[in-house]
Design a protein around this motif. Structure first.
Motif, PDB file in Angstrom:
ATOM      1  N   LEU B  32       0.859  -1.190   0.000  1.00 49.12           N
ATOM      2  CA  LEU B  32       0.000   0.000   0.000  1.00 49.12           C
ATOM      3  C   LEU B  32       0.888   1.230   0.000  1.00 49.12           C
ATOM      4  CD1 LEU B  32      -2.642  -1.271   2.517  1.00 49.12           C
ATOM      5  CD2 LEU B  32      -2.544  -1.568   0.077  1.00 49.12           C
ATOM      6  N   ALA B  60      -1.369  -2.214  -4.314  1.00 54.42           N
ATOM      7  CA  ALA B  60      -2.797  -2.443  -4.124  1.00 54.42           C
ATOM      8  C   ALA B  60      -3.395  -1.249  -3.409  1.00 54.42           C
ATOM      9  CB  ALA B  60      -3.023  -3.711  -3.326  1.00 54.42           C
ATOM     10  N   GLU B  61      -4.680  -1.337  -3.143  1.00 59.03           N
ATOM     11  CA  GLU B  61      -5.390  -0.253  -2.481  1.00 59.03           C
ATOM     12  C   GLU B  61      -5.963  -0.851  -1.213  1.00 59.03           C
ATOM     13  OE1 GLU B  61      -8.179   2.426  -1.209  1.00 59.03           O
ATOM     14  OE2 GLU B  61      -8.848   0.533  -2.066  1.00 59.03           O
ATOM     15  N   ALA B  63      -8.521  -0.936   0.782  1.00 59.27           N
ATOM     16  CA  ALA B  63      -9.798  -1.593   1.004  1.00 59.27           C
ATOM     17  C   ALA B  63     -10.092  -2.679  -0.022  1.00 59.27           C
ATOM     18  CB  ALA B  63     -10.904  -0.560   0.998  1.00 59.27           C
ATOM     19  N   SER B  64      -9.793  -2.397  -1.291  1.00 61.13           N
ATOM     20  CA  SER B  64     -10.187  -3.351  -2.322  1.00 61.13           C
ATOM     21  C   SER B  64      -9.312  -4.598  -2.317  1.00 61.13           C
ATOM     22  CB  SER B  64     -10.146  -2.685  -3.693  1.00 61.13           C
ATOM     23  OG  SER B  64      -8.859  -2.192  -3.949  1.00 61.13           O
ATOM     24  N   GLU B  67     -10.945  -8.142  -1.430  1.00 60.15           N
ATOM     25  CA  GLU B  67     -11.617  -8.894  -2.483  1.00 60.15           C
ATOM     26  C   GLU B  67     -10.584  -9.714  -3.266  1.00 60.15           C
ATOM     27  OE1 GLU B  67     -14.749  -9.176  -2.744  1.00 60.15           O
ATOM     28  OE2 GLU B  67     -15.031 -10.092  -4.711  1.00 60.15           O
ATOM     29  N   ALA B  68      -9.412  -9.115  -3.491  1.00 57.05           N
ATOM     30  CA  ALA B  68      -8.352  -9.820  -4.223  1.00 57.05           C
ATOM     31  C   ALA B  68      -7.824 -10.999  -3.407  1.00 57.05           C
ATOM     32  CB  ALA B  68      -7.231  -8.856  -4.572  1.00 57.05           C
ATOM     33  N   LEU B  87     -14.500  -3.537   8.072  1.00 56.96           N
ATOM     34  CA  LEU B  87     -15.692  -3.692   7.226  1.00 56.96           C
ATOM     35  C   LEU B  87     -15.406  -4.532   5.971  1.00 56.96           C
ATOM     36  CD1 LEU B  87     -18.633  -2.414   7.389  1.00 56.96           C
ATOM     37  CD2 LEU B  87     -17.808  -0.814   5.676  1.00 56.96           C
ATOM     38  N   PRO B  88     -14.448  -4.117   5.124  1.00 55.68           N
ATOM     39  CA  PRO B  88     -14.169  -4.958   3.944  1.00 55.68           C
ATOM     40  C   PRO B  88     -13.578  -6.322   4.313  1.00 55.68           C
ATOM     41  CG  PRO B  88     -12.642  -3.109   4.029  1.00 55.68           C
ATOM     42  CD  PRO B  88     -13.681  -2.855   5.069  1.00 55.68           C
ATOM     43  N   ALA B  91     -16.478  -8.429   5.251  1.00 59.85           N
ATOM     44  CA  ALA B  91     -17.329  -8.627   4.067  1.00 59.85           C
ATOM     45  C   ALA B  91     -16.751  -9.732   3.190  1.00 59.85           C
ATOM     46  CB  ALA B  91     -17.451  -7.327   3.294  1.00 59.85           C
ATOM     47  N   GLU B 159     -16.281   6.029   4.747  1.00 60.87           N
ATOM     48  CA  GLU B 159     -16.470   4.574   4.838  1.00 60.87           C
ATOM     49  C   GLU B 159     -15.775   3.992   6.062  1.00 60.87           C
ATOM     50  OE1 GLU B 159     -15.718   6.644   1.842  1.00 60.87           O
ATOM     51  OE2 GLU B 159     -14.020   5.254   1.851  1.00 60.87           O
TER      52      GLU B 159
END
Lengths: 685, 313
Positions: B32, B60-61, B63-64, B67-68, B87-88, B91, B159
């Protein structure tokens, strides 16, 4: 009286404005009233998109694939298998090119399936930077001459001695893969669009949306479909950079006069030959502008691509900005511009080079440049190898200057920023307070206090006056889509920021453009400045504006204006320069002053073109306003940015991205219709 | 024509080839945009390579990336802050594919606070006790151009904790004196710190520890203590929602297949547990001593060799 009204635009517009104001003040603020706000009937759209994406990526059309890790069969959707193999292909190409410049093991590793992982001697050595610089010199000389040779080699020399070689080569490898792909895709779709009206009609809206949608709204879907990494960065870049190529190809092919086609047919061309030997060479000029645009767009995407895994300058830029190292960030930005300039000039020179059909050269003469290049590379390679023993502290400066070990001007740039701060802060702060309390907040409240019915009357009315019932309905439908969502208030805030930014940028751009278009040298100079700021990563503005104006709307506006003035200036200069000189002479003979000539002759003639510039200004401003969410805003951008972290962000992100795109399209429709009409009236096409 | 077909054939065969022949699966570690995270990624990469794996650092970022990790494009996410990334993180866990590989050996603190010089200059006498915020003179020192005369709290992006801070102001009954502004990114927070100091204007920002700001001195405000369910969104009332932030964890996330594909690396990863001073050192090597991230990681490993070896076995 009535006929007068029918023919007078100003009267119609003032009437429209009066109706708008009446509605504005008469409709009371009431959340339940349909006149005030429409109900969010379309609020399920993000969910629908999400379900669709989810099914596409994880559920539909699955095939069992054996997974050696789990030792069992796993159901994989075909769609994702396809996207993943595209991703692997892209990654392979990127890494292959990257390892030529930087050395590495992966390409060989992937060919041999990782069997020789232990053998360190297989490590592909990098081409020494000195050889790359010399190679560029030879290439530049061969393509055009000494001038280009110096530009290309000095640019890369700068990159190297400033210690940015590694990230620059990482970015370059990405661009060298994406730009040709964009070119091929753009050309093919352009040709298809030229050949079939239907294809062109379907392409048009897709292109419009791809070009105006904020990048952040499609990052998450790309991440899921293609995986994180350089390949995902490449995909995002391709989506953004291909549309101008398609457009310009169609434009170029359409402009070809029928005589050219006929002469081709008369010479007995078949369809294939007609296309590749006659039509495309004739449309070369526009296609070349397309190539130029592709390269610019590819490099403009470097920072965004870093959000989804692209290595290189963009990523280093983000790290530098996080540490508030503005000087370092600017240095990185300059490297981006340098790659853009060098690639652009080289590709133009290459495309402009006429093939000499009559030269009768032997093998040696034909391949002189290549021979020289190979010879010099070998010599420099040997020098680099020997010098490894000379530089004992671990960095071989003649092979590859490592990141952060070169020269730097960052302290000077930082000192410059500090100086600006110390000198102007007091005044800037007063200006900031004034702007926020007396202009921005007033404007924001005015926009938010607008009843939905008056917005529609204004927008659709303008559509009707400018483009008749057709424009009226198109614009209305686009806006209706937003009004029926939950995000109307946020869209209004976005609209207020866009209006302000476009207004100021347009004034700035037209004034600067008009001043600089007076003579050739200044016009060239300002176009160069425009090129610079178009490729200079706009991310860099974000931190200095916060330091100067705090986390306020002013910061976002200043950043947006700095970026959006570029197209306004460029189109003004181009528009004014294209006014034929015979008109200038005719005007001078009639005894007009310079100012009169500008006001009554040049400006009206250039106005359609300038209006297209304003159109671009709006797109640029909206891009920057969405990016401004990184500073802190309360508009659509904030949610688009937040979608990166939300569990079901993909749907909302895409929907809001389309909203922003619709705002652009609505404005585009009005401006384009009007500009076309003006053009017809003025008899210029 | 023949040339054209050959070209297409070459591209097609490359395409097929590249999708079949994949490099030996490297361990993919996200990087990051802040120093300690990048150095830790480099430390892990170097250790994994010592163990005979190949490691790849992927930008990378924050929060996203979950998902990766969930899909398996990344193997790990090694700095997961409770208050900003829970949160992410959860999720992705809900959807399946991401596992919790334990926490680091530290308690994170994430709260509104002020840089030390604000206290030293007496811009708000009584801080770090929150009661000091009740004074209108104090609030006035924290006003900005857009805060309408109120003092401004600069909270992180919306967020991160949604409406917690605006609710807290209401709960504490000081929302007539203070207002919350959401910054767009962590970068914006640091820029605000620098700008406020240069200007001599007070600033209350959301910050966390361990962080590079610890070095320059940062004091968190003491709010009424946190307890489960005190916040409005967790079923609390307006009286209790003024509570402060809980002490948090710093977790490590991994892809569900990571333990199978790289068992020894996964074992190291679960054992790996840094303390606050260690993370501070990672940031310091880069931020204060001007080292390159990879060099800082090598230096860090050299200084903590015993620990690393312990985790490797």
């Amino acid at each position: 009286m009535l006929t007068n009204f029918k023919n007078s635009r100003p009267q119609q517009f003032s009437f429209l404005f009066i109706v708008f104001l009446l509605l504005y003040f008469l409709v009371p603020e009431n959340e339940n009233s349909l006149l005030w706000r429409l109900p969010p009937l379309l609020k399920d759209i993000p969910l629908l998109i999400n379900t669709l994406l989810d099914n596409l990526m994880f559920k539909w059309l699955t095939v069992p694939v054996y997974d050696p890790d789990w030792q069992m069969y796993e159901d994989k959707p075909i769609f994702r298998i396809i996207t993943r193999s595209i991703a692997d292909f892209l990654l392979f190409l990127i890494i292959f090119i990257r390892e030529i410049f930087l050395g590495g093991l992966q390409t060989i590793g992937s060919i041999t399936g990782g069997a020789f992982k232990e053998l360190k001697w297989l490590y592909l050595p990098a081409v020494p930077w000195t050889a790359v610089v010399i190679g560029l010199f030879i290439l530049g000389y061969r393509l055009k001459g000494l001038g280009l040779a110096f530009i290309a080699s000095i640019g890369f020399f700068y990159v190297s001695i400033f210690g940015q070689w590694e990230p620059t080569m990482e970015t370059l490898s990405l661009v060298l893969v994406t730009a040709p792909i964009c070119f091929v895709l753009g050309l093919s779709f352009g040709i298809l669009g030229y050949l079939s009206k239907k294809v062109e009609k379907t392409l048009q809206p897709i292109l419009n949306i791809a070009q105006t949608m904020p990048h952040f709204s499609y990052l998450v879907p790309i991440l899921v479909l293609f995986g994180i990494g350089d390949h995902a960065g490449a995909v995002a870049t391709i989506i953004f950079a291909t549309p101008p190529m398609i457009r310009l190809t169609i434009l170029g092919l359409k402009k070809i006069s029928p005589e050219v086609v006929e002469s081709g047919l008369m010479s007995g061309c078949n369809r294939f030959q007609l296309l590749f030997r006659v039509l495309i060479p004739t449309a070369r000029r526009d296609i070349l502008i397309g190539v130029n645009q592709v390269i610019m767009q590819c490099l403009a995407m470097t920072t965004i691509a870093a959000f989804i895994g692209a290595k290189g300058l963009g990523f280093n830029l983000k790290v530098a900005l996080n540490g508030l190292k503005i000087g370092k960030a600017a240095e990185i930005g300059i490297c981006v511009v340098i790659i853009a300039v060098v690639l652009d000039k080289l590709s133009l020179a290459w495309a402009n080079k006429q093939k000499d059909y009559f030269a009768n050269l032997n093998f040696y003469k034909k391949n002189l440049a290549t021979i020289y290049f190979i010879l010099l590379t070998t010599i420099l390679g040997v020098i680099a190898y020997i010098s490894a023993f000379y530089f004992e502290e671990g960095f071989n400066y003649l092979y590859l200057i490592p990141f952060g070990e070169g020269l730097t001007i960052a302290p000077i740039l930082d000192a410059g920023v500090d100086w600006i701060w110390e000198t102007f802060f007091y005044y800037l702060n007063i200006f900031n307070k004034f702007l926020i309390t007396n202009v921005l907040f007033v404007m924001r409240d005015a926009y938010l206090g607008m009843p939905v019915v008056s917005t529609f009357v204004l927008v659709m009315g303008a559509g009707y006056i400018i483009g008749g019932i057709r424009s009226c309905i198109i614009v209305g439908a686009l806006i209706l889509f937003i009004a029926l969502s939950e995000y109307w208030n946020r869209a209004l805030i976005t609209a207020y920021m866009a209006t302000f930014a476009v207004g100021v940028s347009a004034i700035l751009g037209i004034v600067t453009g008009s001043l600089c278009a007076r003579n050739e040298i200044s016009a060239k100079f300002i176009l160069g400045v425009c090129d610079f700021f178009q490729t200079f990563p706009s991310f860099i503005y974000l931190i200095p504006v916060i330091l100067l104006f705090g986390i306020t709307d002013t910061s976002v506006m200043i950043a947006a204006i700095a970026y959006a003035s570029v197209p306004a200036t460029r189109y003004t200069v181009e528009g004014l320069r294209s006014v034929p000189s015979s008109l200038h002479d005719a005007a001078s003979m009639s005894g007009v002053s310079n100012f009169q000539r500008w006001k009554s002759i040049e400006l009206p003639l250039a106005f359609p073109h300038i209006m297209l510039g304003i159109n671009q200004t709006l797109i640029f401003a909206l891009m920057m306003i969405v990016l401004g969410a990184l500073i802190g805003t309360e508009d659509l951008g904030q949610i688009i940015m937040g979608c990166l972290s939300r569990p079901n962000g993909a749907g909302i992100g895409l929907t809001l991205g389309i909203f922003v795109s619709f705002i652009c399209l609505a404005a585009d429709n009005l401006i384009r219709t009007w500009a076309d009409e003006r053009k017809k009236l003025l008899g210029i096409e | 024509m023949l040339k054209f077909i050959t070209k297409i054939a070459v591209v097609a065969s490359l395409f097929v080839f590249s999708s079949v022949a994949k490099a030996a699966d490297p361990i993919r570690i996200p990087v990051l945009n802040w120093s300690s995270q990048i150095v830790m990624a480099n430390v892990m990469a170097q250790v994994f390579e010592e163990m005979g794996h190949t490691a790849e650092l992927v930008p990378a970022e924050s929060a996203s990336r979950y998902e990766a990790v969930r899909i398996g494009d990344l193997h790990v996410a090694h700095e997961t802050w409770e208050s900003t990334m829970a949160l992410p993180f959860y999720a992705a866990m809900d959807k399946g594919g991401l596992i919790d590989a334990g926490s680091h050996n530290l308690i994170t603190f994430e709260e509104m606070g002020v840089p030390n010089w604000v206290i030293d200059e007496g811009l708000c006498p009584g801080l770090p006790n929150w009661e000091a915020l009740k004074s209108p003179e104090c609030a006035a020192n924290f006003a900005t151009a857009d805060s309408d005369g109120k003092g401004r709290w600069l909270e992180g992006p919306y967020e991160w904790h949604t409406d917690v801070m605006p609710n807290r102001l209401k709960g504490l009954g000081i929302d007539d004196l203070w207002t919350v502004k959401f910054a767009g990114s962590a970068d914006a927070l640091w820029a605000e710190l620098k700008a406020a100091k240069a200007e001599g204007r007070g600033t209350v920002i959301f910050n966390w520890s361990p962080n590079f700001t610890d070095a320059a001195g940062f004091t968190f405000i003491d709010f009424p203590p946190y307890f489960e369910g005190c916040r409005l969104e967790n079923g609390g009332t307006l009286e209790t929602t003024g509570c402060g932030s809980p002490k948090g964890w710093l977790k490590k996330a991994a892809h569900i297949k990571f333990p199978i594909t790289h068992p020894d690396a996964y074992k190291f990863y679960t054992k790996m547990s840094f303390t606050a001073p260690q993370i501070g050192l990672m940031a310091d090597l880069v931020d204060s001593q001007g080292m390159d991230h990879a060099a800082a990681a090598t230096e860090f490993i050299a200084q903590n060799r015993d620990l690393i070896d312990l985790w490797k076995n």
